[in-house]
Design a protein around this motif. Sequence first.
Motif, PDB file in Angstrom:
ATOM      1  N   ILE A  77       0.835  -1.207   0.000  1.00 28.03           N
ATOM      2  CA  ILE A  77       0.000   0.000   0.000  1.00 28.03           C
ATOM      3  C   ILE A  77       0.866   1.252   0.000  1.00 28.03           C
ATOM      4  O   ILE A  77       0.631   2.202  -0.771  1.00 28.03           O
ATOM      5  N   ASP A  78       1.901   1.261   0.845  1.00 28.06           N
ATOM      6  CA  ASP A  78       2.773   2.442   0.934  1.00 28.06           C
ATOM      7  C   ASP A  78       3.478   2.716  -0.382  1.00 28.06           C
ATOM      8  O   ASP A  78       3.577   3.871  -0.826  1.00 28.06           O
ATOM      9  N   ALA A  79       3.978   1.657  -1.030  1.00 29.34           N
ATOM     10  CA  ALA A  79       4.711   1.829  -2.292  1.00 29.34           C
ATOM     11  C   ALA A  79       3.801   2.342  -3.397  1.00 29.34           C
ATOM     12  O   ALA A  79       4.175   3.236  -4.169  1.00 29.34           O
ATOM     13  N   LEU A  80       2.592   1.799  -3.487  1.00 29.96           N
ATOM     14  CA  LEU A  80       1.658   2.227  -4.534  1.00 29.96           C
ATOM     15  C   LEU A  80       1.156   3.643  -4.275  1.00 29.96           C
ATOM     16  O   LEU A  80       1.042   4.453  -5.205  1.00 29.96           O
ATOM     17  N   ALA A  81       0.844   3.960  -3.017  1.00 29.44           N
ATOM     18  CA  ALA A  81       0.330   5.286  -2.682  1.00 29.44           C
ATOM     19  C   ALA A  81       1.367   6.374  -2.920  1.00 29.44           C
ATOM     20  O   ALA A  81       1.020   7.527  -3.228  1.00 29.44           O
ATOM     21  N   ALA A  82       2.639   6.022  -2.799  1.00 27.13           N
ATOM     22  CA  ALA A  82       3.706   7.011  -2.966  1.00 27.13           C
ATOM     23  C   ALA A  82       4.034   7.297  -4.423  1.00 27.13           C
ATOM     24  O   ALA A  82       4.689   8.303  -4.728  1.00 27.13           O
ATOM     25  N   HIS A  83       3.591   6.429  -5.334  1.00 33.73           N
ATOM     26  CA  HIS A  83       3.930   6.617  -6.748  1.00 33.73           C
ATOM     27  C   HIS A  83       2.994   7.645  -7.373  1.00 33.73           C
ATOM     28  O   HIS A  83       1.771   7.508  -7.303  1.00 33.73           O
ATOM     29  N   PRO A  84       3.520   8.688  -8.004  1.00 33.04           N
ATOM     30  CA  PRO A  84       2.666   9.776  -8.519  1.00 33.04           C
ATOM     31  C   PRO A  84       1.722   9.361  -9.650  1.00 33.04           C
ATOM     32  O   PRO A  84       0.718  10.035  -9.884  1.00 33.04           O
ATOM     33  N   LYS A  85       2.041   8.282 -10.354  1.00 27.94           N
ATOM     34  CA  LYS A  85       1.194   7.861 -11.483  1.00 27.94           C
ATOM     35  C   LYS A  85       0.049   6.941 -11.073  1.00 27.94           C
ATOM     36  O   LYS A  85      -0.856   6.698 -11.865  1.00 27.94           O
ATOM     37  N   VAL A  86       0.089   6.384  -9.839  1.00 26.01           N
ATOM     38  CA  VAL A  86      -0.949   5.451  -9.394  1.00 26.01           C
ATOM     39  C   VAL A  86      -2.090   6.250  -8.773  1.00 26.01           C
ATOM     40  O   VAL A  86      -1.921   6.898  -7.735  1.00 26.01           O
ATOM     41  N   LYS A  87      -3.250   6.192  -9.412  1.00 25.60           N
ATOM     42  CA  LYS A  87      -4.424   6.915  -8.923  1.00 25.60           C
ATOM     43  C   LYS A  87      -5.315   6.035  -8.050  1.00 25.60           C
ATOM     44  O   LYS A  87      -5.963   6.516  -7.124  1.00 25.60           O
ATOM     45  N   SER A  88      -5.356   4.753  -8.346  1.00 24.30           N
ATOM     46  CA  SER A  88      -6.115   3.806  -7.533  1.00 24.30           C
ATOM     47  C   SER A  88      -5.572   2.405  -7.768  1.00 24.30           C
ATOM     48  O   SER A  88      -4.911   2.152  -8.782  1.00 24.30           O
TER      49      SER A  88
ATOM     50  N   LEU B 122       7.200  -0.035 -10.716  1.00 26.26           N
ATOM     51  CA  LEU B 122       6.475  -0.373  -9.490  1.00 26.26           C
ATOM     52  C   LEU B 122       6.968  -1.692  -8.900  1.00 26.26           C
ATOM     53  O   LEU B 122       7.165  -1.821  -7.689  1.00 26.26           O
ATOM     54  N   LEU B 123       7.161  -2.678  -9.765  1.00 27.27           N
ATOM     55  CA  LEU B 123       7.642  -3.978  -9.284  1.00 27.27           C
ATOM     56  C   LEU B 123       9.033  -3.848  -8.657  1.00 27.27           C
ATOM     57  O   LEU B 123       9.321  -4.476  -7.640  1.00 27.27           O
ATOM     58  N   ASP B 124       9.879  -3.018  -9.271  1.00 28.17           N
ATOM     59  CA  ASP B 124      11.224  -2.813  -8.722  1.00 28.17           C
ATOM     60  C   ASP B 124      11.178  -2.097  -7.374  1.00 28.17           C
ATOM     61  O   ASP B 124      11.942  -2.409  -6.460  1.00 28.17           O
ATOM     62  N   GLU B 125      10.268  -1.137  -7.244  1.00 26.79           N
ATOM     63  CA  GLU B 125      10.183  -0.350  -6.022  1.00 26.79           C
ATOM     64  C   GLU B 125       9.601  -1.141  -4.852  1.00 26.79           C
ATOM     65  O   GLU B 125       9.872  -0.819  -3.691  1.00 26.79           O
TER      66      GLU B 125
END
Length: 627
Positions: A545-556, A593-596
């Motif tokens: 959740i933290d990694a996805l929420a921090a990425h500027p391109k992920v809206k949901s 995203l997978l790398d992060e």
Amino acid sequence: MLKSEGDIVFEETARKAEQLAKANAGSYKVRLFLFAILGYMVIFGILASLFGLVGGLGWLAFSSSSLLIMLLLKKKLILLIAPTIWVLLKALWVRFEQPQGYELKRQQAPLLFNELDELQLRLNAPKIHRVLLEPEFNASISQTPRLGIFGWQRNTLTLGLELLLVLSPEQARAVIAHEFGHLSGNHSRFSGWIYRVRVTWGTLMEAFHQQQSWGAGLMCRFFDWYAPRFAAYSFALARSNEYEADAISAQLTSPESTKKALVNSYVTSSYINNHYWGHFFEQADTLPEPPHGPWQGLHGFLSEHEMAAAKLEEMLHHELQVETAYHNTHPALADRVRALTGGADSELEAKPLSSVQETAAYSWFGGEYETIIQQFDHQWMENIGSQWRERFDYVKQSREKMAGFHAKPVSDLSDEELWQLARFTEEFEGGVASLTYYDAFQQRHPDDADAGLIVGRILYDKNDEALLTQMKKALAHPAHVIEACEYAYYFLTRNERHEEANWWKQRAEEQVRIDAASEAERSELMPKDPMKRADIPIEMRQAIIDALAAHPKVKSAWMAEKVMQHYPEFPAVAIVVKLGGFIINEDKVVSELLDELEIDGTIFIVPKKREYKKLTKAIIKVGVRIV
């Protein structure tokens, strides 16, 4: 000992191809040619179909009436056809990565480039566009197609610095001549073409696996079947090419130089690993910084150290006992030497050069020799220097912990402390010294699989039959099964207890099948795969959740879990992401995203777009929204 089903199929196919090649070389080459063009037929067939579809629809639309155009727009067929064409074209446009290394220029090593010019001329070989130096004891020529599957090769010669520090100029010339032999005009055109196709299909298969699109997925399905079978069927020719390249090398230099180069390549490299690199890295246990650059140190080692003749002979004897097998197109040393000497027995001697000044590196690099050594040392410090310090700190802290553990009676140590004491003692003082502490741990936990495997390994070195009991304990952990079986199998076979060894072999083969099925299950995510609500550890969930929420391109984002048949205790997480903002390449964002995430385990990330509509719908239906 162990062979997967894929290994067995490969060997059977390669063996049959070898038999056909010996019995009827013409028939074998015709079949191999047809098998080779099958890959091109599939690729160009797809391209022709795509362009035919577009052209046909365009012709019908503009030569008939506006009714077809209206139908295509109303039924949104254009929206289906156009992305399909784009995805498949993108999957076919594969980028082949250029080899990496320290690039040598002609002005740095004119004598080396003169050697290359002469070999190219004498062999009618293609031009070498780049010459790279790498640390390893190796030499190779790679061809990188500028236009992907359509060819236009860029040729790169890669030479190992360690190789050039050990071989004489004549021996190094023999090694390079061998590599040129694979591409030369003296080699048959057919063999050279098959050599390139063999590399291309294998590289193409890997490239498709790295792409994140269903178009690449379709190509993967074909090349996963085709590339390994083509590699196996062409193995007979590839193996023959190695002998031919050796023969070309011998013609351009001498059979003696080629033979000496082979012996040094097989033997001296292992000697240096054991007697130089091993001792060099051991110093990280006691010194916070390297005492000198590793390559400057190797220079000194080769200049001043007299290699033990008895040890070299022992290593040579071992290499000569190795039989040619199917895991490598290169024949074993003994077979390569017999081919060079016409099958006659030849006395071999593993004899290093008497001084560094005689080596190819010193001769060819001339005044640049010291500069190149310094640059390799500098690069090594940048890449590895921090790991040296980490090792020093780790050893220092571990020994301090050991001292603290030794200050207590063993009975007063916690399980964790006792385990650490056993591991540290094994690492710093040897396996036999650590047995006391492992035995104490096993008295508390007699069935522990980790302890069983470690104690079994130590007993194997002592040729102690008690290792069988320990390895049976190790079988309780799936990750230990194959290693435990191998130790038990080798112990029993070297003691000529073949019937007992067979049980361990069968158990290991069963585990190989299970692991292969698990790997296949975790290699892809399809709409038909059963899904369930994600049931994963809280820490893993929060990290996602933290990694996805921090990425500027992920809206949901939504998360579910693929139901696994093998090892369900290790979840396979399926995530759908809706991306926003200006994005040129969604697949690249998914790879980022997978790398992060940096999470151990199987994770699939699927962008929410039309081409994945069924899959994303299946995940969202049973999953939960997490962003």
